[in-house]
Each structure stands twice: as structure tokens, then as C-alpha cells.
Design a protein around this motif. Structure first.
Motif, PDB file in Angstrom:
ATOM      1  N   SER A  60       0.993  -0.698  -0.147  1.00  0.00           N
ATOM      2  CA  SER A  60      -0.118  -0.166  -0.068  1.00  0.00           C
ATOM      3  C   SER A  60       0.762   1.052  -0.038  1.00  0.00           C
ATOM      4  N   ASP A  61       0.275   1.922  -0.370  1.00  0.00           N
ATOM      5  CA  ASP A  61       1.280   3.383   0.420  1.00  0.00           C
ATOM      6  C   ASP A  61       2.046   3.762   1.137  1.00  0.00           C
ATOM      7  N   MET A  62       1.297   3.500   2.067  1.00  0.00           N
ATOM      8  CA  MET A  62       1.517   3.718   3.556  1.00  0.00           C
ATOM      9  C   MET A  62       1.132   2.380   4.297  1.00  0.00           C
ATOM     10  N   GLY A  63       2.470   2.145   5.166  1.00  0.00           N
ATOM     11  CA  GLY A  63       2.107   1.047   5.734  1.00  0.00           C
ATOM     12  C   GLY A  63       3.505   0.796   7.055  1.00  0.00           C
ATOM     13  N   PRO A  64       3.650  -0.626   7.919  1.00  0.00           N
ATOM     14  CA  PRO A  64       4.418  -0.702   8.697  1.00  0.00           C
ATOM     15  C   PRO A  64       5.746  -1.741   8.283  1.00  0.00           C
ATOM     16  N   ILE A  65       7.085  -0.967   9.225  1.00  0.00           N
ATOM     17  CA  ILE A  65       8.069  -1.546   8.468  1.00  0.00           C
ATOM     18  C   ILE A  65       9.028  -2.378   9.853  1.00  0.00           C
ATOM     19  N   LEU A  66       9.498  -3.274   9.600  1.00  0.00           N
ATOM     20  CA  LEU A  66       9.826  -3.592  10.717  1.00  0.00           C
ATOM     21  C   LEU A  66      11.714  -2.760  10.526  1.00  0.00           C
ATOM     22  N   ALA A  67      11.551  -1.834  11.839  1.00  0.00           N
ATOM     23  CA  ALA A  67      13.036  -1.240  12.005  1.00  0.00           C
ATOM     24  C   ALA A  67      13.900  -1.489  12.836  1.00  0.00           C
ATOM     25  N   HIS A  68      13.612  -3.217  13.686  1.00  0.00           N
ATOM     26  CA  HIS A  68      14.231  -3.711  14.813  1.00  0.00           C
ATOM     27  C   HIS A  68      14.434  -4.861  15.219  1.00  0.00           C
ATOM     28  N   ALA A  69      14.901  -5.951  14.434  1.00  0.00           N
ATOM     29  CA  ALA A  69      14.646  -7.160  15.268  1.00  0.00           C
ATOM     30  C   ALA A  69      15.567  -7.828  16.026  1.00  0.00           C
ATOM     31  N   SER A  70      15.693  -8.099  17.637  1.00  0.00           N
ATOM     32  CA  SER A  70      16.626  -9.900  18.265  1.00  0.00           C
ATOM     33  C   SER A  70      15.942 -10.258  18.589  1.00  0.00           C
ATOM     34  N   CYS A  71      16.469 -11.202  18.877  1.00  0.00           N
ATOM     35  CA  CYS A  71      16.079 -12.153  19.762  1.00  0.00           C
ATOM     36  C   CYS A  71      17.708 -13.508  20.992  1.00  0.00           C
ATOM     37  N   ASP A  72      17.015 -13.392  21.670  1.00  0.00           N
ATOM     38  CA  ASP A  72      18.085 -14.087  23.354  1.00  0.00           C
ATOM     39  C   ASP A  72      17.245 -15.383  23.292  1.00  0.00           C
ATOM     40  N   PHE A  73      18.570 -16.502  22.654  1.00  0.00           N
ATOM     41  CA  PHE A  73      17.821 -17.975  22.923  1.00  0.00           C
ATOM     42  C   PHE A  73      18.247 -18.221  23.665  1.00  0.00           C
ATOM     43  N   LEU A  74      17.502 -18.634  24.529  1.00  0.00           N
ATOM     44  CA  LEU A  74      17.348 -19.520  26.289  1.00  0.00           C
ATOM     45  C   LEU A  74      17.938 -20.931  25.640  1.00  0.00           C
ATOM     46  N   LEU A 120       8.015  -1.369  15.341  1.00  0.00           N
ATOM     47  CA  LEU A 120       7.254  -1.184  14.210  1.00  0.00           C
ATOM     48  C   LEU A 120       7.641   0.068  13.675  1.00  0.00           C
ATOM     49  N   VAL A 121       7.920   0.166  12.619  1.00  0.00           N
ATOM     50  CA  VAL A 121       7.378   1.921  12.160  1.00  0.00           C
ATOM     51  C   VAL A 121       6.612   2.445  11.115  1.00  0.00           C
ATOM     52  N   TRP A 122       5.547   2.915  11.199  1.00  0.00           N
ATOM     53  CA  TRP A 122       4.708   3.321  10.441  1.00  0.00           C
ATOM     54  C   TRP A 122       4.673   4.295   9.701  1.00  0.00           C
ATOM     55  N   MET A 123       5.190   3.571   8.065  1.00  0.00           N
ATOM     56  CA  MET A 123       5.930   4.354   7.129  1.00  0.00           C
ATOM     57  C   MET A 123       4.437   5.032   6.018  1.00  0.00           C
ATOM     58  N   ASN A 124       5.138   5.862   5.654  1.00  0.00           N
ATOM     59  CA  ASN A 124       4.342   7.157   4.229  1.00  0.00           C
ATOM     60  C   ASN A 124       5.665   6.277   2.601  1.00  0.00           C
ATOM     61  N   TYR A 125       5.660   4.987   1.955  1.00  0.00           N
ATOM     62  CA  TYR A 125       6.303   4.265   1.215  1.00  0.00           C
ATOM     63  C   TYR A 125       6.874   5.051   0.125  1.00  0.00           C
ATOM     64  N   VAL A 126       5.682   6.244   0.068  1.00  0.00           N
ATOM     65  CA  VAL A 126       6.090   6.553  -1.066  1.00  0.00           C
ATOM     66  C   VAL A 126       7.556   8.577  -0.946  1.00  0.00           C
ATOM     67  N   ALA A 127       7.033   8.446   0.390  1.00  0.00           N
ATOM     68  CA  ALA A 127       8.202   9.877   0.859  1.00  0.00           C
ATOM     69  C   ALA A 127       9.613   9.019   1.375  1.00  0.00           C
ATOM     70  N   ASN A 128       8.935   7.599   1.378  1.00  0.00           N
ATOM     71  CA  ASN A 128      10.010   7.085   2.216  1.00  0.00           C
ATOM     72  C   ASN A 128      10.756   8.345   3.840  1.00  0.00           C
ATOM     73  N   ALA A 129       9.433   7.818   4.351  1.00  0.00           N
ATOM     74  CA  ALA A 129       9.445   8.558   5.475  1.00  0.00           C
ATOM     75  C   ALA A 129       8.418   8.138   6.567  1.00  0.00           C
ATOM     76  N   SER A 130       9.274   8.180   8.452  1.00  0.00           N
ATOM     77  CA  SER A 130       7.852   7.608   8.670  1.00  0.00           C
ATOM     78  C   SER A 130       6.521   8.510   8.903  1.00  0.00           C
ATOM     79  N   ALA A 131       5.837   8.525   9.228  1.00  0.00           N
ATOM     80  CA  ALA A 131       4.203   8.842   9.669  1.00  0.00           C
ATOM     81  C   ALA A 131       3.725   8.735  10.855  1.00  0.00           C
ATOM     82  N   ALA A 132       3.043   9.502  11.894  1.00  0.00           N
ATOM     83  CA  ALA A 132       2.380   9.026  12.927  1.00  0.00           C
ATOM     84  C   ALA A 132       1.222   7.970  12.291  1.00  0.00           C
ATOM     85  N   TRP A 133       0.763   7.366  13.630  1.00  0.00           N
ATOM     86  CA  TRP A 133       0.091   5.784  13.479  1.00  0.00           C
ATOM     87  C   TRP A 133      -1.131   6.975  13.093  1.00  0.00           C
ATOM     88  N   PRO A 134      -1.890   6.251  12.429  1.00  0.00           N
ATOM     89  CA  PRO A 134      -3.217   6.936  12.299  1.00  0.00           C
ATOM     90  C   PRO A 134      -4.464   6.027  13.602  1.00  0.00           C
TER      91      PRO A 134
END
Length: 149
Positions: A60-74, A120-134
């Protein structure tokens, strides 16, 4: 996004979402341990079930992206098993949301096998910039989560 699917409940800190996913035999190494990259795949599948379940239309033109992922293997996950992936909302910012993830065997009450963190970061994919959560998006996500007990 489908605005007809909205709930009056908005996503809040402390909310929980759980998904059950089966391990596959081919995901294990020679010691019958789940390959470490597959922990991230389990987290990804659970995240996508949340997003698609909330009615997101990707791409879509806007949506979430994964900005960080980490895992501790217990401790090692081994086949056969069903894994319960729990997302817990830790923080909701202007354009980002932070989640703690726990990976547990569904039939093992002894505690998590892995602990992760996603942002997760809400992004405007067209502008390639974060945007406020609607607010409508937070309501869609709120419908997928339940308040912590």
C-alpha cells in the motif's frame, strides 16, 4: 486497511497477542535443534498474522516496516512442537511501536525458549518517511490484541 473492521478499542501498552505455529521437521539441524534463523521466521509469521488479521492490505502507500528485530536464545526448540508466539506491547510512540516477543512450547509450562524484541514504524512508502500512527490503524491493531490479564 478496511475501516469497516474497526473496533472501539485502541492498541495500548501491555496488550497481548498470541499465535500458535507448528515446527517443521526440516527446520531442525543435525542435533534436532531449530536453526537460529527460524526463530526470526516464527516471529515474522506471527507478526504477519497480526497485520493481515487486522485487515492491512500490503503493499500500500502507507504501512508498517520492521525497524528492529532481536532474539535471545534461552534454550533450544526441538521438533516436534507447536510454538506459542506472544507479542506484548511495550511502547507506542508517535510513529513506532515496540513489542516484546516470547517463544514457548505450547505444551511446556516451564517458560520461554526465546525472548525477542521488535519495533514497527508506520511509514509513508511514497515519501520514504515515518508518519504518525493513524488512530484507525491503532484501532485495527487493538482489535487483534487483548488487554493483559
Amino acid at each position: 486497511m478496511n475501516p469497516d473492521n474497526l473496533s472501539a478499542r485502541i492498541l495500548e501498552v501491555g496488550d497481548i497477542h498470541q499465535t500458535e505455529l507448528p515446527l517443521r521437521w526440516g527446520d531442525s539441524d543435525a542435533l534436532n535443534h531449530l536453526n537460529n534463523t527460524l526463530y526470526f521466521r516464527l516471529m515474522e509469521e506471527a507478526r504477519m498474522q497480526i497485520l493481515y488479521g487486522a485487515g492491512f492490505e500490503l503493499p500500500s502507500d502507507m504501512g508498517p516496516i520492521l525497524a528492529h528485530a532481536s532474539c535471545d536464545f534461552l534454550r533450544p526448540l526441538t521438533y516436534p512442537a507447536n510454538v506459542r508466539v506472544t507479542h506484548k506491547v511495550l511502547r507506542i510512540g508517535r510513529s513506532s511501536a515496540e513489542f516484546e516477543l516470547l517463544l514457548e512450547k505450547s505444551d511446556d509450562p516451564s517458560g520461554p525458549y526465546a525472548r525477542g524484541r521488535n519495533v514497527l514504524v508506520w511509514m509513508n512508502y511514497v515519501a520514504n518517511a515515518s508518519a504518525a500512527w493513524p488512530p484507525a490503524v491503532l484501532a485495527q491493531l487493538g482489535a487483534m490484541f487483548r488487554p493483559a490479564a
